[in-house]
Design an enzyme around this catalytic site. Structure first.
Site, PDB file in Angstrom:
ATOM      1  N   ASN A  91       0.830  -1.139  -0.273  1.00 30.32           N
ATOM      2  CA  ASN A  91       0.153  -0.025   0.581  1.00 30.32           C
ATOM      3  C   ASN A  91       0.409   1.224  -0.059  1.00 30.32           C
ATOM      4  O   ASN A  91       0.206   2.208  -0.427  1.00 30.32           O
ATOM      5  CB  ASN A  91      -0.550   0.173   1.542  1.00 30.32           C
ATOM      6  N   TYR A 157       3.149   9.460 -11.423  1.00 24.82           N
ATOM      7  CA  TYR A 157       2.208   8.694 -10.226  1.00 24.82           C
ATOM      8  C   TYR A 157       1.388   8.118 -11.666  1.00 24.82           C
ATOM      9  O   TYR A 157       0.842   6.176 -10.854  1.00 24.82           O
ATOM     10  CB  TYR A 157       1.106   9.243  -9.198  1.00 24.82           C
ATOM     11  N   ILE A 190      -9.960   9.264  -1.654  1.00 28.01           N
ATOM     12  CA  ILE A 190     -10.000   8.713   0.018  1.00 28.01           C
ATOM     13  C   ILE A 190      -9.944  10.329   0.441  1.00 28.01           C
ATOM     14  O   ILE A 190      -7.907  10.609   0.763  1.00 28.01           O
ATOM     15  CB  ILE A 190      -9.951   7.615   0.927  1.00 28.01           C
ATOM     16  N   THR A 192      -8.388  10.733   4.040  1.00 35.04           N
ATOM     17  CA  THR A 192      -7.060  10.531   4.731  1.00 35.04           C
ATOM     18  C   THR A 192      -5.533  11.516   4.451  1.00 35.04           C
ATOM     19  O   THR A 192      -5.837  12.498   4.463  1.00 35.04           O
ATOM     20  CB  THR A 192      -5.594   9.279   3.932  1.00 35.04           C
TER      21      THR A 192
END
Length: 251
Positions: A91, A157, A190, A192
């Site tokens: 991850n 990315y 997300i 986070t």
């Protein structure tokens, strides 16, 4: 604890916060022994301590996934501490500089490749060997919605997240008959600390609006799918890519 992963040993990289922490918590709550691995070793150990307080078996481990020798040591630590390795979630990742391709520095490109792609390759190289010694296992590689679509000013990315799909599918083909499944998960944006620390509220609201459901995702929503794919309930699923994107890629 549900006991679904009782007797299983797991590694979660980037496991000290955000999506990784949610996965580590769910695995531990379901009976797994968990090595929480993160560049921030203190944060990794702090989460591992919380998991131990809840009755789980857990260890923290400081690792730079861009360093193959550190990744090898990480896998060896899990096998030594827990008696083998059965589950892994690769991850850990970084976003990199927000630059158009012609303006992106070579160092900026290389750093993202080293962490997001090479780091996953190193992880699988050593995790698979340990899983073969343990009689099989399951790996989930954290890609992104940007494994299937482009995004301006994020070429490195996007390239790594596309590449993870091919890497995961190839590993699935190579090791299916040895009892190892490999899948990829593609979260959208997300909620986070990685987002909240780097974007103001207006930018966060703008990102939320790009999802047809009208909000950012939650780490626990990514964890739910990831842990399903790791489990025996997904025993016929390998070599595939699963989105958690609030409809983002359906636009």
């Amino acid at each position: 604890m549900t006991g679904e992963f009782k007797g299983k040993a797991a590694i979660v990289t980037g496991g000290a916060s955000g999506i990784g922490a949610a996965i580590a918590r769910e695995l531990a709550a379901s009976g797994a022994s968990v090595l929480v691995a993160d560049l921030d070793g203190e944060a990794a150990e702090a989460l591992a301590a919380q998991l131990r307080e809840s009755g789980a078996k857990a260890e923290g481990f400081a690792v730079d996934v861009a360093d193959a020798s550190q990744v090898e040591a990480m896998v060896a630590k899990a096998a030594q501490a827990f008696g083998g390795l059965h589950l892994a979630v690769n991850n850990a990742g970084i976003g990199g500089p927000a630059e158009a391709i012609a303006d992106l520095s070579l160092d900026g490109w290389r750093k993202v490749i080293d962490v997001n792609l090479n780091g996953v390759f190193y992880g699988m190289k050593y995790q698979i060997a340990a899983m073969l010694a343990s009689g099989g296992g399951s790996i989930v590689n954290m890609s992104s919605i940007l494994g299937s679509v482009g995004f301006a000013s994020a070429s490195a990315y996007v390239a790594t997240k596309h590449a993870l799909l091919g890497l995961s599918r190839t590993a699935a083909l190579e090791y299916s008959q040895a009892g190892i499944r490999v899948n990829a998960v593609g979260p959208a944006f997300i909620d986070t600390p990685l987002l909240s620390k780097n974007l103001d509220q207006g930018a966060l609201d703008g990102l939320a609006g790009q999802h047809p459901v009208g909000r950012l995702g939650r780490p626990e929503e990514v964890s739910a799918l990831t842990c399903f794919l790791l489990s025996d309930r997904a025993s016929f699923i390998t070599g595939s890519y699963h989105l958690v994107d609030g409809g983002y890629t359906s636009r």
